[in-house]
Write a protein that holds these residues in place. Sequence first.
Motif: not given
Lengths: 455, 335
Positions: A165-176
Motif C-alpha cells: 500500500s505504501r509503495n502503491a501510494a508513493l507510486f500514485g503520488v509520483g504519478f500525480f
Amino acid sequence: MTEAVQASGSLRNRLAITLIGGAAILAVLLFFLVRSYAAQIAQQGQDRILGASATSILDAASIRDGVIEVDIPYAAFSMLGTASDDRVFYAIYQDDRLLSGYPGLSLPDADLDGNGPFRTVEFEGADVRRVTASRTLIGADVRTVVSVSVAQTKDALAGTLNRISRNAALFGVGFFALAALLSFWATSTTIGQLMRLTNSVTRRGPQDLSPFAKPVPSEMVPLVSSLNNLMGRLDQSLSQSEDFIAEAAHRVRTPLATVRSHAEATLQRVGKEENRQALRSMVRAIDESSRAAGQLLDHAMITFRADHLERQDIDLVELVRDLVVRLTPVAEMKDIALILSGDKTAPFSGDPILLQNAFRNAIDNALKYAPSESSIEISVSTSPETSVKICDQGAGFPPDEIDNLATRFARGPNSDGIIGSGLGLTIVRDVAAAHGGTMTLRNTPGGGACVILSF
Amino acid sequence: MRYLVVLIFGILPGLCLAQDWEDQRAFGDPGAETTLRIISSTDTSFFEPILASFVAENPGVAIEYLVTGTAALDGLFRADPEKFDLVISSAMDLQLKLANDGFALRIGGVAHPDWAEWRQSLFAFTTEPAAIVINRAAFNGLEIPRTRQDLIHALRDEPERFHGKLGTYDVRQSGLGYLFATQDARASETYWRLMEVMGGLETRLYCCSGEMIDDLASGEIVVAYNVLGSYAAARKDTEDTLEIVLPSEFPTTMMRTALVSNEAPNADAAIAFMRHLIGVQTRRGVDHPLPPLDVAKDSAGRSTIALEPALMTYLDTLKRRRFLQEWESAIIQQR
C-alpha cells in the motif's frame, strides 16, 4: 474609450483543473488497482503454501490395521514459517470425527459447499486464512474420508499489504506529481500561443491595421483570420473616410476662395456701413471655414504621411526659423513678437513637411490665444532630449481639460470668438507620435501656455 | 548484598499444599506489593542469581519461583493461565504451542535476534546442547566415544559391561526428553539404531536430568544419553569422574524459553523480569550457572532447534502416539 471586457473563468485554469483533476482520479484509481492486484497475488501466495501444507499432511494419512494414522511431515508446518511468526492451526478429521488438532477450526461438511477450499475465518480471536482438503482412504474393509484443515494468521500478509500500500501510494503520488507538472507545462504552452497573439496585437502602433502574417496554431487560424478580416474592413473604412474628408475639404476650399475674393471686391464698392459690416462678417466666416478645411486637409495628409513616414536629415532650428520668418507678418498684425531661442543647430531625422505643419499649427494656436503686445517664445533644444517648446503669455490652458484638448475637434472653453477647428493640437500630437515622440501641454506658473514636443 | 532475602517456603501450608512442586522458593521482601509467580522447569540453583539480582533492583517486587517437570508445567499452566506471570521451560515445542495457542503476551521493543524469539512473545535465553555423559571409570581401557556411531559400536562390542548401566529420558514423562528424541529422530536414523541397542541393554528411564546425573556420579549407570550437558557441568563434585561428550556428527541444541502469560496478574513486573532475564543472558562475561544465549553465531552456523511452528508437528496426537509406539518398541523391548 475601451470598455473592460467581462472575463468568464480562465482557459488556463479550466485546462489545468481538468488535466490535474483527471490525473488525481487516475492516481487514486491506480493506487486501488495496484493494491488490490498485489493483495490478490499476496493472498494467492499464502493460499498456495497453505494448500501445499494441507496436501502434504493428507498424503501422510494411511490406514493401518483399520486405524487412521497421520504421520504429519515436519515440513508441513515448517513451510508455514513467516517473518511475522504467524500462528498456525490445523485439524484432522476422519469423516466427521476430530482425530487431532484444534477443535472448532472447521466443520467438515460446511467446507465442501463449492466455495473453493480457501476461506478467511475467525479463530481464537484472530482472522485466519484456512484451507480444507480431503481424501478418501480405502482399507481392507473400510472406506473413510480424511479431511485436513490448515489455517494461518495473516500478520505477514498484513505486513506485506502495508508495504505494498505504501509503495502503491508513493507510486500514485509520483504519478500525480508528474502528471500535474506535465499539465502545467501543457497548459502554459497552449496558452502561450494566445499570449503571443495578444502581445503582437498590443504592441501594434495606433495606425497599424495590417493583417497578421505570423503563423499561428491551426485552432487559432479562424480567430486570426476573422481578426485580419475585421482590421481590413476597418482600415478600408478609415481610409475611405479620410479620403472623403480630404476630397470634401479640397472641394470646399476653392469655391470659398472665389467667394472670398468676390466678397472683398464687393466690400470695396459698398458704401453703406451696415452692408460693409455684413460683408466683413461674411469674409470672417469664409476665413474660418477655409481655415478649417485647410486643417482637415493637413490632418488627412498627416494621417497618410505618418503611416508611411519618410525620414530626412534636417536641422530643426533652421526649419523653425523659416517658419518664424514666414509667420512674423501675421504676428506683427497682432503686435506679437516671435522670439526664437535655444541651440544653434538641432540635427534631426524626420519628415520636414509633417514637422513644419506641426510647428505651424502650434505657433498658430499660440498666436490665436496670445494677447496683443506680448511675445511668443519658441525654443529648440537637443539635451537632454530633442524638444521644441512654444510658449505664449496668454491665459493658459484650462486646467480641467488640459488632457482632452488634443482630441479631435475639442476646443477649450476660452476659445469663444477665436477662429479654429479644434484640429490644431491633434495634428501636433499625431506628428510627434509618428516620430516616436510625445506632445505635452503645460501652463507656465507666470501665466501662459506651453506646447512641448519632445522626441 | 547479593542475596537480600532468601526464604525457603518448602513446608509452609497454603498454596503449596495444593500442588506437589519439585521446588518452591520465594525471593525478595515477603511484604512486597507484587509477587511474581514464575513457573519453571529449571532448577532453582541455576536461576537463583538472576532472581536475586532482579529483586535487588526492584525492591517492590517479590518472586515466587515454582519448579516442576516440563510436561506437568504445560498442563498446570494451560489449566490456570491467570495464576502465573511467567512460564520458563526447556521444552521448546510445548512453549511454542503455548504461544501459538494464544497464552503468551506480546512484548514490544525487545531487542532480540529474530531466530531467538517467536511472535515477540516467546523468548529464548540459553543455548544448551544435549550431551552424552559418561562415567570415565567404566570406560577404563576403552576409547571414549565421540559420536553416536562410536557409542553404538562400544555398546555392541561389550554388551555385558553396559547391561543395565545405561540411562536416558523417559520421553513419555519428560517434555525435554521428547523434544530431544524427536529432533534426533528427525535428524538421523542413527537415533533409532542407538535406541534399539540401548533397549537391548535394558536402559533405565529417567524423568529428569538431575536424577540421571546423580546415578551417573554414584556409578549406578555409566552412560547417559541426551542429558543436558549444562546440568552435568554445573556439578562441581563430578568434575573428575564424568566426561561430557557433545556428539560431533550432529549436535542437538536446545534453547530455554520464557513467555509472559497473557492473563498475567502482574504483567508489568513480568515484562520487566523478562527484559532483565534477556539482558543478563545476552550480556557476555556474566559468571553464573545458567549457560548464556549464544548470540555470536550467525544463522548458517547455528545448530539450535529452530523456533518455528514445525515444533508442533510431534505434539500432534496421532504423530505422538506413533512416535511413542516406535520408541517403546525400541527401548522397552524386553519388558
